[in-house]
Design a protein around this motif. Sequence first.
Motif, PDB file in Angstrom:
ATOM      1  N   LEU A  91       0.829  -1.211   0.000  1.00 20.43           N
ATOM      2  CA  LEU A  91       0.000   0.000   0.000  1.00 20.43           C
ATOM      3  C   LEU A  91       0.861   1.257   0.000  1.00 20.43           C
ATOM      4  CD1 LEU A  91      -2.833   1.291   0.243  1.00 20.43           C
ATOM      5  CD2 LEU A  91      -2.525   1.185   2.729  1.00 20.43           C
ATOM      6  N   HIS A  92       1.870   1.268   0.840  1.00 20.57           N
ATOM      7  CA  HIS A  92       2.749   2.432   0.929  1.00 20.57           C
ATOM      8  C   HIS A  92       3.470   2.685  -0.394  1.00 20.57           C
ATOM      9  CE1 HIS A  92       5.028   5.314   3.454  1.00 20.57           C
ATOM     10  NE2 HIS A  92       5.886   5.177   2.462  1.00 20.57           N
ATOM     11  N   ASN A  93       3.995   1.654  -0.988  1.00 25.40           N
ATOM     12  CA  ASN A  93       4.738   1.827  -2.233  1.00 25.40           C
ATOM     13  C   ASN A  93       3.820   2.103  -3.416  1.00 25.40           C
ATOM     14  OD1 ASN A  93       7.784   1.471  -1.843  1.00 25.40           O
ATOM     15  ND2 ASN A  93       6.860  -0.044  -0.502  1.00 25.40           N
ATOM     16  N   ALA A  94       2.564   1.675  -3.340  1.00 28.94           N
ATOM     17  CA  ALA A  94       1.592   2.045  -4.366  1.00 28.94           C
ATOM     18  C   ALA A  94       1.354   3.555  -4.318  1.00 28.94           C
ATOM     19  CB  ALA A  94       0.290   1.283  -4.161  1.00 28.94           C
ATOM     20  N   GLY A  95       1.192   4.101  -3.125  1.00 26.05           N
ATOM     21  CA  GLY A  95       1.042   5.546  -2.991  1.00 26.05           C
ATOM     22  C   GLY A  95       2.269   6.288  -3.482  1.00 26.05           C
ATOM     23  N   PHE A  96       3.439   5.773  -3.165  1.00 24.08           N
ATOM     24  CA  PHE A  96       4.686   6.404  -3.599  1.00 24.08           C
ATOM     25  C   PHE A  96       4.823   6.358  -5.120  1.00 24.08           C
ATOM     26  CE2 PHE A  96       9.295   6.581  -4.265  1.00 24.08           C
ATOM     27  CZ  PHE A  96       9.575   7.744  -3.579  1.00 24.08           C
ATOM     28  N   ALA A  97       4.378   5.250  -5.735  1.00 24.37           N
ATOM     29  CA  ALA A  97       4.469   5.112  -7.195  1.00 24.37           C
ATOM     30  C   ALA A  97       3.573   6.110  -7.912  1.00 24.37           C
ATOM     31  CB  ALA A  97       4.104   3.690  -7.616  1.00 24.37           C
ATOM     32  N   VAL A  98       2.464   6.481  -7.312  1.00 24.93           N
ATOM     33  CA  VAL A  98       1.561   7.443  -7.938  1.00 24.93           C
ATOM     34  C   VAL A  98       1.997   8.875  -7.644  1.00 24.93           C
ATOM     35  CG1 VAL A  98      -0.821   8.283  -7.989  1.00 24.93           C
ATOM     36  CG2 VAL A  98      -0.369   5.837  -7.968  1.00 24.93           C
ATOM     37  N   VAL A  99       2.514   9.126  -6.446  1.00 27.93           N
ATOM     38  CA  VAL A  99       2.898  10.498  -6.097  1.00 27.93           C
ATOM     39  C   VAL A  99       4.176  10.926  -6.824  1.00 27.93           C
ATOM     40  CG1 VAL A  99       4.387  10.201  -4.049  1.00 27.93           C
ATOM     41  CG2 VAL A  99       2.813  12.109  -4.162  1.00 27.93           C
ATOM     42  N   SER A 100       5.019   9.997  -7.202  1.00 28.38           N
ATOM     43  CA  SER A 100       6.277  10.363  -7.864  1.00 28.38           C
ATOM     44  C   SER A 100       6.081  11.055  -9.214  1.00 28.38           C
ATOM     45  CB  SER A 100       7.180   9.143  -8.015  1.00 28.38           C
ATOM     46  OG  SER A 100       7.599   8.707  -6.751  1.00 28.38           O
ATOM     47  N   PRO A 101       5.236  10.530 -10.120  1.00 22.57           N
ATOM     48  CA  PRO A 101       5.006  11.265 -11.371  1.00 22.57           C
ATOM     49  C   PRO A 101       4.315  12.610 -11.137  1.00 22.57           C
ATOM     50  CG  PRO A 101       4.199   9.010 -11.578  1.00 22.57           C
ATOM     51  CD  PRO A 101       4.586   9.217 -10.161  1.00 22.57           C
ATOM     52  N   ALA A 102       3.449  12.658 -10.141  1.00 21.22           N
ATOM     53  CA  ALA A 102       2.789  13.932  -9.829  1.00 21.22           C
ATOM     54  C   ALA A 102       3.825  14.955  -9.380  1.00 21.22           C
ATOM     55  CB  ALA A 102       1.725  13.733  -8.752  1.00 21.22           C
ATOM     56  N   ARG A 103       4.731  14.537  -8.538  1.00 16.76           N
ATOM     57  CA  ARG A 103       5.793  15.428  -8.063  1.00 16.76           C
ATOM     58  C   ARG A 103       6.659  15.906  -9.221  1.00 16.76           C
ATOM     59  NH1 ARG A 103       9.735  12.106  -5.239  1.00 16.76           N
ATOM     60  NH2 ARG A 103      10.344  11.699  -7.365  1.00 16.76           N
ATOM     61  N   SER A 104       7.034  14.975 -10.074  1.00 15.63           N
ATOM     62  CA  SER A 104       7.893  15.335 -11.201  1.00 15.63           C
ATOM     63  C   SER A 104       7.226  16.331 -12.142  1.00 15.63           C
ATOM     64  CB  SER A 104       8.277  14.083 -11.993  1.00 15.63           C
ATOM     65  OG  SER A 104       9.042  13.232 -11.190  1.00 15.63           O
ATOM     66  N   SER A 105       5.899  16.266 -12.236  1.00 16.32           N
ATOM     67  CA  SER A 105       5.211  17.199 -13.129  1.00 16.32           C
ATOM     68  C   SER A 105       4.894  18.532 -12.452  1.00 16.32           C
ATOM     69  CB  SER A 105       3.931  16.559 -13.660  1.00 16.32           C
ATOM     70  OG  SER A 105       3.014  16.378 -12.609  1.00 16.32           O
ATOM     71  N   ILE A 106       4.951  18.581 -11.131  1.00 17.94           N
ATOM     72  CA  ILE A 106       4.693  19.837 -10.416  1.00 17.94           C
ATOM     73  C   ILE A 106       5.943  20.715 -10.404  1.00 17.94           C
ATOM     74  CG2 ILE A 106       4.184  20.832  -8.149  1.00 17.94           C
ATOM     75  CD1 ILE A 106       2.298  18.463  -7.691  1.00 17.94           C
TER      76      ILE A 106
END
Length: 169
Positions: free
Chosen positions: A116-131
Motif C-alpha cells: 500500500l505504501h509503495n503504491a502511494g509512492f508510485a503514484v505520487v512520484s510522477p505527480a511530483r515530477s510534473s509539479i
Amino acid sequence: MPFLVDLTPLRVNAPYRRLWTGFTLSGIGTQLATTAIGLQVYEMTGSSFSVGLVGVFALVPIVLLRLYGGALVDFHDRGTVALLAGAVLWAAAILNTVQAWAGNTSPSVLYALVALHNAGFAVVSPARSSIYPRLLEPTSAPWSWPTRGRCSPPSRSSRSGAEPQPSGS
C-alpha cells in the motif's frame, strides 16, 4: 568551492523549496519504513526469505503503478493526484503504527502495508515530477536536478550542429 548541483532554485523559490523538502523527507520515510518492516518480519519469522518478500511487495506496486500514476497525472489535476496519493501514504503510515502498537504477529499484514505504501509512492512520484516545472522559472528549471531536461528545449547555441541553420535569404 562550488557545488556540483546548482542550488539556486532552492534558495530563491520558497514553494519549490517546501515541495522539494517535503518529498525528500517522504522518500527517506519510505525507506525507513520498509527497513523497519523488514526487521519486524525477521523478528516474527526468523526467515531471510520472508524478509526478501518485503522487497518484492515493495517493488511490484512501483513497477505496476508508476506508468498508471503518470497517466493519472496527465488526465487529472496534478495537485489533486499528489494530495490523494499523499493521503494513501499517510494512511499506510498510520496503519503501520497501529499494527505495531496492537502487537501484530502476521507478516501478511506487513506485506500488505508495504504494498500500500509503495503504491502511494508510485503514484505520487510522477505527480511530483510534473509539479516541479510549474514552480520554477524557465531559466532555472533545466539546471535543477529533479527537472533536468523537462522544462524547455535546448537553445540553438547548445546544440551540436545536428540541425542545419536557416539561411538568411
